[in-house]
Design an enzyme around this catalytic site. Structure first.
Site, PDB file in Angstrom:
ATOM      1  N   THR A  87       0.871  -1.178   0.000  1.00 45.07           N
ATOM      2  CA  THR A  87       0.000   0.000   0.000  1.00 45.07           C
ATOM      3  C   THR A  87       0.902   1.220   0.000  1.00 45.07           C
ATOM      4  O   THR A  87       1.593   1.492   0.989  1.00 45.07           O
ATOM      5  CB  THR A  87      -0.919   0.021   1.228  1.00 45.07           C
ATOM      6  OG1 THR A  87      -1.791  -1.110   1.173  1.00 45.07           O
ATOM      7  CG2 THR A  87      -1.760   1.286   1.250  1.00 45.07           C
ATOM      8  N   LYS A 162      -7.762   1.023  -2.912  1.00 52.93           N
ATOM      9  CA  LYS A 162      -7.340   0.737  -1.536  1.00 52.93           C
ATOM     10  C   LYS A 162      -7.379   2.000  -0.681  1.00 52.93           C
ATOM     11  O   LYS A 162      -7.835   1.980   0.472  1.00 52.93           O
ATOM     12  CB  LYS A 162      -5.930   0.144  -1.543  1.00 52.93           C
ATOM     13  CG  LYS A 162      -5.292  -0.036  -0.164  1.00 52.93           C
ATOM     14  CD  LYS A 162      -6.026  -1.058   0.680  1.00 52.93           C
ATOM     15  CE  LYS A 162      -5.465  -1.155   2.097  1.00 52.93           C
ATOM     16  NZ  LYS A 162      -4.169  -1.836   2.165  1.00 52.93           N
ATOM     17  N   LYS A 237      -0.927   6.038   8.188  1.00 51.71           N
ATOM     18  CA  LYS A 237      -0.195   6.063   6.908  1.00 51.71           C
ATOM     19  C   LYS A 237      -1.160   6.071   5.727  1.00 51.71           C
ATOM     20  O   LYS A 237      -1.037   6.887   4.799  1.00 51.71           O
ATOM     21  CB  LYS A 237       0.727   4.860   6.820  1.00 51.71           C
ATOM     22  CG  LYS A 237       1.316   4.613   5.438  1.00 51.71           C
ATOM     23  CD  LYS A 237       1.796   3.181   5.281  1.00 51.71           C
ATOM     24  CE  LYS A 237       1.983   2.816   3.825  1.00 51.71           C
ATOM     25  NZ  LYS A 237       2.299   1.391   3.621  1.00 51.71           N
TER      26      LYS A 237
END
Length: 293
Positions: A87, A162, A237
């Protein structure tokens, strides 16, 4: 298939193990002294690429992805499948995709949702970006590690999906924790409130599957002292990556921005190692106005 797996952390190790359990010959590399059941540990990145039919990466950030792809793309033979499950920011994902494709490789970005438990159980959701040809090559491999494989579009689309998903997850977990914290202060029993929320219009994954209240609903990290299934630092994050993407395209995401600020407070307080559902103790311990600036 001979498969190289680069990045054997909390997510990568069980994913690689599931491939090995399915009969693949898996060669894993990680700079840390970690391994996974059933795989052959190799001592250099190159050994996880040379002679492989597929190479899977699970890396911590865009900088790591840039560095690893700069090393491995020139070593991949034409037609090799490159699957990046990290990611990262969309720019890094699309740059990796372009570089791999230009070298004659079949490349997909395939970030995952489902956390460490999903990685171990092989129940992850993969959000995949890449050409139809690359997706069709990757899909059988991904099905050995996950339950839902969604082709979201061209290179970078998986990463975009995502970031949207995790922004919503961060927001919905905060809303869930707010509801339970308010219910507690109003004198409601948590199990009764769960029964209402999980079967009415408040129903969502953060309530039904991952309830942040210890002893309520299916077993979750809250029942283990908020030991991380998905660490708060990782949620922060991802929320920051989502805000970076939103800023780049001029999208209004006021709730995503507030969620990022609240998870920053949680990480500052807990160090980021607690599960992201540990937002509940933070809210329960806060008085009105303390977190609303």
């Amino acid at each position: 298939m001979r498969t190289g797996f680069i990045g054997l952390g909390n997510m990568g190790a069980p994913m690689a193990g599931n491939l090995a359990a399915a009969g693949h010959e898996v060669f894993g590399f990680d700079p840390a002294d970690v391994s996974a059941e059933g795989i052959t540990r190799v001592g250099a990145v190159a050994d996880a690429v040379d002679g492989m039919d597929a190479v899977i990466t699970m890396l911590p950030d865009g900088g790591a992805l840039d560095a690893v792809y700069a090393e491995i793309v020139p070593r991949g033979k034409v037609g090799t499948l490159f699957v990046d499950c990290s990611t990262v920011d969309i720019d890094s994902a699309t740059a990796a995709h372009r570089g791999a494709t230009a070298a004659g490789l079949l490349a997909v970005d395939a970030p995952v949702s489902g956390g460490v438990r999903g990685a171990g159980a092989g129940t992850l959701t993969f959000m995949v970006g890449g050409t139809r040809e690359a997706f069709e090559r990757a899909e059988p491999l991904l099905k050995l590690m996950g339950e839902r494989i969604v082709h979201c579009g061209e290179g970078g689309a998986g990463q975009a999906a995502k970031l949207c998903n995790n922004m919503l997850l961060g927001i919905s977990m905060i809303g869930t924790c707010e509801a339970f914290a308010l219910g507690e202060k109003l004198g409601l029993e948590a199990d009764r409130l769960f029964e209402v929320l999980s079967t009415s219009s408040g129903s969502c994954w953060s309530v039904n599957t991952y309830c942040p209240v210890p002893g309520v609903g299916p077993r979750s990290p809250a029942d283990d002292g908020y030991a991380a299934g998905f660490a708060a630092a990782l949620m922060l994050k991802d929320l920051r990556l989502g805000q970076g993407a939103a800023e780049r395209v001029g999208a209004a995401t006021p709730m995503g921005l507030k969620a990022s600020a609240l998870y920053e407070r949680l990480v500052d307080r807990e160090g980021g190692d607690k599960d992201f559902s540990a937002m509940l103790p933070l809210l329960s311990a806060s008085a009105r106005g303390q977190l609303e600036d």
